[in-house]
Design an enzyme around this catalytic site. Structure first.
Site, mmCIF file in Angstrom:
data_model
loop_
_atom_site.group_PDB
_atom_site.id
_atom_site.type_symbol
_atom_site.label_atom_id
_atom_site.label_comp_id
_atom_site.label_asym_id
_atom_site.label_seq_id
_atom_site.Cartn_x
_atom_site.Cartn_y
_atom_site.Cartn_z
ATOM 1 N N ASP A 177 -10.195 3.999 4.831
ATOM 2 C CA ASP A 177 -10.356 2.548 4.653
ATOM 3 C C ASP A 177 -11.819 2.139 4.912
ATOM 4 O O ASP A 177 -12.180 0.979 4.764
ATOM 5 C CB ASP A 177 -9.417 1.827 5.639
ATOM 6 C CG ASP A 177 -9.084 0.408 5.202
ATOM 7 O OD1 ASP A 177 -9.194 0.114 3.994
ATOM 8 O OD2 ASP A 177 -8.718 -0.412 6.073
ATOM 9 N N GLN A 200 -3.974 -1.413 9.746
ATOM 10 C CA GLN A 200 -3.935 -2.751 9.130
ATOM 11 C C GLN A 200 -4.461 -3.766 10.148
ATOM 12 O O GLN A 200 -4.072 -3.764 11.298
ATOM 13 C CB GLN A 200 -2.490 -3.079 8.715
ATOM 14 C CG GLN A 200 -2.347 -4.377 7.948
ATOM 15 C CD GLN A 200 -3.044 -4.353 6.580
ATOM 16 O OE1 GLN A 200 -2.998 -3.363 5.875
ATOM 17 N NE2 GLN A 200 -3.715 -5.438 6.242
ATOM 18 N N LYS A 215 0.839 -1.204 0.000
ATOM 19 C CA LYS A 215 0.000 0.000 0.000
ATOM 20 C C LYS A 215 0.876 1.257 0.000
ATOM 21 O O LYS A 215 0.601 2.226 -0.724
ATOM 22 C CB LYS A 215 -0.946 -0.010 1.211
ATOM 23 C CG LYS A 215 -2.051 -1.056 1.065
ATOM 24 C CD LYS A 215 -2.838 -1.308 2.342
ATOM 25 C CE LYS A 215 -3.822 -2.463 2.136
ATOM 26 N NZ LYS A 215 -4.537 -2.864 3.343
#
Ligand code: NAP
Length: 288
Positions: free
Chosen positions: A125, A102, A58
């Site tokens: 996200d 994450q 990412k």
């Protein structure tokens, strides 16, 4: 479609490339207009090898698109309170426009408490309850990245969802549940399946659109795919295996996502696009 025909592949790699190229142009415009380039903060607890790889990928994509990233590697022993503190600090940091935690973070972390420490305007996200509510009410806001990527793929291939039966296999907060509400917003008739579903095969056989978000290699068998159905496979397992048995499903489906090269690249593309959007909004400039 006869059963001997082979499904068209839904090419997530090239669509994702286009989305990232657009994000890069917008990121450059924002930097030129404001003197500040968009910045994504990535937060990782522990050193799970898959998570380390995902974050590295990412960040590499961000760098290519002219998006800065700041990485926060926290020790595996980090407590929920410490993680919440880090995310609260980043939420208040004007130099950070988007935050990616994450996950999974480890069994000792209250992941929901951590997600909720992310400011809604930085939730690129799409993991907070606020973002889920916005998705559910079709309000502007950030979508969960994998569901958002799936919807972009369906639109790219002109899949008409109105009145179609969409079966979502999986109900996780970041994938199954939000993709179901996004499909519903497009007027699909949505059925959720999960580990307690009785006779999964019978339900999948009725589906015009199948979204496999299960985390079980090849759980969805080709024999259960209705001829002419659209098959979206969000799963990824070692050996380039998805949650769908690709070789048998592609002989019955009309459209199918490959693994890799289907849903995976779309997830990162949506993350980057939403980071640039967040930066534009926070820096008070246009999103173009
Ligand atoms: P998850 O949190 O483990 O959720 C899995 C879901 O599948 C749960 O709702 C579970 O039901 C259901 N399930 C498990 N076994 C089942 C069975 N035998 N029959 C029917 N349903 C079953 O997983 P996730 O995070 O949503 O991820 C799902 C898959 O997508 C994984 O393969 C993951 O690697 C992949 N993924 C890909 C991306 C990407 O960027 N491409 C991003 C995220 C995830 P219960 O709720 O009843 O437990």
């Amino acid at each position: 479609m006869s059963q001997s025909q082979i499904a068209q592949l839904m090419d997530g790699t090239s669509l994702a490339r286009r989305i990232v190229e657009e994000a890069a142009v917008t990121a450059a415009n924002i930097s030129r207009r404001t003197g500040t380039s968009p910045c994504l903060a990535t937060v990782l607890v522990g050193e799970d090898p898959a998570s380390v790889t995902y974050v590295r990928m990412k960040r590499a994509r961000c760098a290519k698109a002219g998006i800065r990233s700041r990485h926060f590697a926290l020790p595996a022993a980090t407590t929920t309170a410490e993680l919440v503190d880090t995310l609260t600090d980043l939420s208040g940091d004007p130099d950070v426009h988007g935050i990616l935690l994450q996950h999974p973070c480890g069994p000792h972390i209250d992941e929901r408490a951590a997600f909720e420490a992310i400011a809604p305007e930085k939730d690129v996200d799409g993991v907070t309850m606020r973002s889920f509510a916005e998705m559910s009410f079709s309000r502007p806001g950030f979508v969960s990245c994998t569901p958002g990527g799936i919807m972009r793929l369906l639109a790219e291939y002109d899949v008409d969802l109105a009145g179609r039966h969409a079966v979502v296999v999986g109900r996780s907060a970041i994938l199954g549940k939000p993709v179901g509400v996004l499909l519903l917003a497009k007027d699909a008739t949505v059925t959720y399946c999960h580990s307690r579903t009785a006779d999964l095969s019978a339900i999948v056989r009725e589906a015009d659109v199948v979204v496999a978000a299960v985390g079980r290699p090849r759980l969805i068998r080709g024999a259960d795919i209705k001829p002419g159905a659209v098959v979206i496979d969000a799963g990824y397992h070692p050996g380039n295996v998805g949650d769908v048995d690709f070789d048998t499903a592609r002989t019955r489906a009309r459209l199918i996502t490959p693994v890799p090269g289907g849903v995976g690249p779309m997830t990162i593309a949506v993350l980057l696009a939403q980071t640039v959007q967040a930066a534009a909004e926070q820096l008070g400039t246009e999103h173009r």
